[in-house]
Design a protein around this motif. Structure first.
Motif, mmCIF file in Angstrom:
data_model
loop_
_atom_site.group_PDB
_atom_site.id
_atom_site.type_symbol
_atom_site.label_atom_id
_atom_site.label_comp_id
_atom_site.label_asym_id
_atom_site.label_seq_id
_atom_site.Cartn_x
_atom_site.Cartn_y
_atom_site.Cartn_z
ATOM 1 N N HIS A 35 42.292 -12.348 -54.292
ATOM 2 C CA HIS A 35 42.646 -10.945 -54.112
ATOM 3 C C HIS A 35 42.821 -10.304 -55.486
ATOM 4 O O HIS A 35 43.384 -10.925 -56.400
ATOM 5 C CB HIS A 35 43.939 -10.820 -53.299
ATOM 6 N N SER A 37 44.850 -8.342 -56.763
ATOM 7 C CA SER A 37 46.223 -8.246 -57.280
ATOM 8 C C SER A 37 46.624 -9.490 -58.074
ATOM 9 O O SER A 37 47.580 -9.449 -58.846
ATOM 10 C CB SER A 37 47.206 -8.033 -56.128
ATOM 11 N N GLU A 62 38.251 -7.776 -52.268
ATOM 12 C CA GLU A 62 38.870 -7.716 -50.939
ATOM 13 C C GLU A 62 37.815 -7.906 -49.852
ATOM 14 O O GLU A 62 38.051 -8.607 -48.879
ATOM 15 C CB GLU A 62 39.593 -6.376 -50.745
ATOM 16 N N GLU A 63 36.671 -7.258 -50.033
ATOM 17 C CA GLU A 63 35.560 -7.437 -49.108
ATOM 18 C C GLU A 63 34.382 -7.999 -49.895
ATOM 19 O O GLU A 63 34.008 -7.468 -50.936
ATOM 20 C CB GLU A 63 35.177 -6.114 -48.448
ATOM 21 N N GLY A 109 46.032 -15.586 -53.137
ATOM 22 C CA GLY A 109 46.852 -14.383 -53.114
ATOM 23 C C GLY A 109 48.158 -14.699 -52.399
ATOM 24 O O GLY A 109 48.360 -15.816 -51.928
ATOM 25 N N LYS A 113 48.422 -10.989 -48.645
ATOM 26 C CA LYS A 113 47.113 -10.602 -49.198
ATOM 27 C C LYS A 113 46.013 -11.569 -48.727
ATOM 28 O O LYS A 113 44.879 -11.150 -48.487
ATOM 29 C CB LYS A 113 47.184 -10.576 -50.731
ATOM 30 N N LYS A 116 45.013 -10.624 -45.378
ATOM 31 C CA LYS A 116 44.196 -9.411 -45.437
ATOM 32 C C LYS A 116 42.733 -9.765 -45.748
ATOM 33 O O LYS A 116 41.811 -9.175 -45.181
ATOM 34 C CB LYS A 116 44.743 -8.455 -46.506
ATOM 35 N N LEU A 117 42.530 -10.750 -46.640
ATOM 36 C CA LEU A 117 41.168 -11.188 -46.949
ATOM 37 C C LEU A 117 40.476 -11.694 -45.685
ATOM 38 O O LEU A 117 39.299 -11.412 -45.452
ATOM 39 C CB LEU A 117 41.190 -12.282 -48.014
ATOM 40 N N LEU A 120 39.607 -8.677 -43.443
ATOM 41 C CA LEU A 120 38.514 -7.836 -43.941
ATOM 42 C C LEU A 120 37.175 -8.565 -43.973
ATOM 43 O O LEU A 120 36.126 -7.933 -44.112
ATOM 44 C CB LEU A 120 38.849 -7.328 -45.349
#
Length: 200
Positions: A35, A37, A62-63, A109, A113, A116-117, A120
């Protein structure tokens, strides 16, 4: 004026870790999806893992539009190293693929996060999900683990490779990680470390 940084390990030049980073071969291919971040994080252990393995790749985002191509490595059997429902022990997955090397996909991450990966990138969620054995202890002494058995990315990769490629050992990957931790403790001072990070 900003401190000069090493272009390879991204550490300040006076704390460069490159001399400690090995270059280890592995039949397993490691794909780390980081990620954004985490990119500038002082303790970026995913970079250490990727630099220390000849058959590893680190991608940041992220994507991942080319994820289908990244996962379709000829001859490899892909799995996702991430806890959750429907996980199987990594040893069990490895036993089913004795004649086929593994493509180990590792999200990097915070737990939020990393989830989230997966959200996505549906191709990740569709992969067989594997988990490390319970009871592993992190050496990450300057960061409180969010849960029991939580490891840094480099520790998780080392643990996974030690299982997948036994009797080969990949602990040499932890040398720069240990130096990184020692540097953090030195920077904060032993008293602060003892007060805030040692178990009571």
């Amino acid at each position: 004026m900003p401190r000069p940084h090493c272009p390879r390990c991204s550490r300040p030049l006076d704390h460069c870790l490159c001399a400690l980073i090995p270059l280890l071969p592995s039949a397993t291919r490691v794909l780390i999806l980081q990620h954004p971040s985490e990119l500038k994080h002082a303790l970026n252990t995913a970079r250490l893992a990727a630099l220390g393995l000849s058959n590893a790749e680190l991608r940041v985002g992220e994507e991942f539009e080319d994820l289908s191509a990244l996962l379709a490595q000829p001859g490899y059997r892909a799995c996702l190293l991430f806890p959750g429902e429907d996980t199987q022990p990594l040893q069990q997955f490895a036993a089913q693929a004795v004649d086929q090397p593994v493509l180990l996909v590792v999200p990097d991450g915070t737990w939020r996060k990393a989830r989230k990966l997966l959200h996505l990138n549906p191709l990740l969620a569709a992969l067989p999900r594997v988990a490390l054995p319970e009871g592993l202890q992190s050496r990450y002494r300057v960061r409180k683990a969010p849960m029991s058995g939580a490891l840094s990315t480099v520790e998780a990769v080392v643990s996974a490779l030690n299982i997948l490629e036994a009797p080969a050992q990949f602990d040499a990957l932890l040398k720069p990680f240990e130096a990184l931790i020692e540097g953090q403790i030195k920077a904060m001072g032993e008293d602060t470390f003892q007060r805030n990070h040692l178990p009571r």
